[in-house]
Write a protein that holds these residues in place. Structure first.
Motif, PDB file in Angstrom:
ATOM      1  N   ARG A 191       0.835  -1.206   0.000  1.00  7.90           N
ATOM      2  CA  ARG A 191       0.000   0.000   0.000  1.00  7.90           C
ATOM      3  C   ARG A 191       0.868   1.254   0.000  1.00  7.90           C
ATOM      4  NH1 ARG A 191      -5.617  -0.303   0.520  1.00  7.90           N
ATOM      5  NH2 ARG A 191      -4.847  -2.295  -0.134  1.00  7.90           N
ATOM      6  N   TYR A 197       1.775   9.711  -5.512  1.00  8.08           N
ATOM      7  CA  TYR A 197       2.413  10.982  -5.159  1.00  8.08           C
ATOM      8  C   TYR A 197       3.453  11.380  -6.196  1.00  8.08           C
ATOM      9  CZ  TYR A 197       0.196  10.664  -0.566  1.00  8.08           C
ATOM     10  OH  TYR A 197      -0.706  10.581   0.457  1.00  8.08           O
ATOM     11  N   GLN A 213       2.183   1.790  -3.469  1.00  8.75           N
ATOM     12  CA  GLN A 213       1.112   2.287  -4.336  1.00  8.75           C
ATOM     13  C   GLN A 213       0.913   3.779  -4.131  1.00  8.75           C
ATOM     14  OE1 GLN A 213      -2.433  -0.073  -3.677  1.00  8.75           O
ATOM     15  NE2 GLN A 213      -1.293  -1.990  -3.853  1.00  8.75           N
ATOM     16  N   HIS A 214       0.878   4.209  -2.883  1.00  7.88           N
ATOM     17  CA  HIS A 214       0.686   5.632  -2.591  1.00  7.88           C
ATOM     18  C   HIS A 214       1.874   6.447  -3.088  1.00  7.88           C
ATOM     19  CE1 HIS A 214      -2.686   5.259   0.618  1.00  7.88           C
ATOM     20  NE2 HIS A 214      -2.830   4.380  -0.352  1.00  7.88           N
ATOM     21  N   THR A 268      -6.033   3.108  -2.794  1.00  7.28           N
ATOM     22  CA  THR A 268      -5.471   2.495  -3.992  1.00  7.28           C
ATOM     23  C   THR A 268      -5.737   0.995  -3.979  1.00  7.28           C
ATOM     24  OG1 THR A 268      -3.312   2.257  -2.931  1.00  7.28           O
ATOM     25  CG2 THR A 268      -3.660   4.227  -4.282  1.00  7.28           C
ATOM     26  N   LEU A 309      -5.987   9.022   0.044  1.00  9.83           N
ATOM     27  CA  LEU A 309      -5.836   8.036  -1.036  1.00  9.83           C
ATOM     28  C   LEU A 309      -6.376   6.669  -0.667  1.00  9.83           C
ATOM     29  CD1 LEU A 309      -2.228   8.420  -2.494  1.00  9.83           C
ATOM     30  CD2 LEU A 309      -4.378   8.624  -3.709  1.00  9.83           C
TER      31      LEU A 309
END
Length: 77
Positions: free
Chosen positions: A47, A55, A50-51, A73, A71
Protein backbone atom coordinates in the motif's frame (compact mmCIF):
# COMPACT_ATOMS: atom_id res chain seq x y z
CA UNK A 1 -3.09 28.25 -4.75
CA UNK A 2 -5.80 25.69 -5.45
CA UNK A 3 -5.65 22.71 -7.79
CA UNK A 4 -8.53 21.37 -9.88
CA UNK A 5 -9.59 17.76 -9.50
CA UNK A 6 -9.35 17.30 -13.26
CA UNK A 7 -5.65 18.19 -13.13
CA UNK A 8 -5.06 15.60 -10.38
CA UNK A 9 -6.82 12.98 -12.48
CA UNK A 10 -4.85 13.91 -15.60
CA UNK A 11 -1.49 13.72 -13.81
CA UNK A 12 -2.31 10.30 -12.36
CA UNK A 13 -3.48 8.97 -15.73
CA UNK A 14 -0.35 10.27 -17.45
CA UNK A 15 1.77 8.20 -15.05
CA UNK A 16 -0.62 5.23 -14.82
CA UNK A 17 -2.44 5.10 -18.20
CA UNK A 18 -4.64 2.11 -17.29
CA UNK A 19 -5.77 3.66 -14.01
CA UNK A 20 -9.39 4.10 -13.02
CA UNK A 21 -9.43 7.38 -11.09
CA UNK A 22 -12.18 8.96 -9.02
CA UNK A 23 -11.48 12.36 -7.48
CA UNK A 24 -13.81 13.91 -4.89
CA UNK A 25 -13.42 17.42 -3.46
CA UNK A 26 -13.69 17.30 0.32
CA UNK A 27 -13.91 20.94 1.33
CA UNK A 28 -14.79 22.80 -1.87
CA UNK A 29 -11.57 24.79 -1.60
CA UNK A 30 -9.46 23.05 -4.27
CA UNK A 31 -6.93 22.04 -1.60
CA UNK A 32 -8.52 18.95 -0.04
CA UNK A 33 -9.41 15.87 -2.10
CA UNK A 34 -10.02 12.17 -1.82
CA UNK A 35 -8.89 9.89 -4.62
CA UNK A 36 -9.61 6.27 -5.47
CA UNK A 37 -7.07 4.86 -7.89
CA UNK A 38 -7.11 1.34 -9.33
CA UNK A 39 -4.30 0.20 -11.61
CA UNK A 40 -2.62 -3.02 -12.74
CA UNK A 41 0.68 -1.24 -11.98
CA UNK A 42 -0.15 -1.75 -8.29
CA UNK A 43 -0.03 -5.56 -8.52
CA UNK A 44 2.54 -6.94 -6.08
CA UNK A 45 3.14 -3.54 -4.50
CA UNK A 46 2.53 -2.68 -0.86
CA UNK A 47 0.00 0.00 0.00
CA UNK A 48 2.87 2.38 0.80
CA UNK A 49 4.46 1.72 -2.60
CA UNK A 50 1.11 2.29 -4.34
CA UNK A 51 0.69 5.63 -2.59
CA UNK A 52 4.26 6.62 -3.44
CA UNK A 53 3.49 5.93 -7.11
CA UNK A 54 0.48 8.25 -6.97
CA UNK A 55 2.41 10.98 -5.16
CA UNK A 56 5.20 10.71 -7.75
CA UNK A 57 2.59 11.13 -10.49
CA UNK A 58 1.57 14.45 -8.93
CA UNK A 59 5.01 15.86 -9.79
CA UNK A 60 5.66 17.74 -6.55
CA UNK A 61 2.20 19.34 -6.31
CA UNK A 62 1.55 17.60 -2.95
CA UNK A 63 2.21 20.11 -0.19
CA UNK A 64 2.11 22.96 -2.69
CA UNK A 65 -0.99 23.55 -4.80
CA UNK A 66 -2.51 20.39 -3.31
CA UNK A 67 -2.68 20.48 0.48
CA UNK A 68 -4.38 17.16 1.32
CA UNK A 69 -5.17 13.98 -0.60
CA UNK A 70 -6.86 11.03 1.08
CA UNK A 71 -5.84 8.04 -1.04
CA UNK A 72 -7.44 4.66 -1.58
CA UNK A 73 -5.47 2.49 -3.99
CA UNK A 74 -5.98 -1.03 -5.29
CA UNK A 75 -5.09 -3.43 -8.07
CA UNK A 76 -7.86 -5.10 -10.10
CA UNK A 77 -8.61 -8.71 -9.21
Amino acid sequence: MAMEGTRIERLIKEALPDAEVLIVGLAGDGDHYAAKVRSRAFWGKSRVQQHQMVYAALKGEMGGALHALALETSAPC
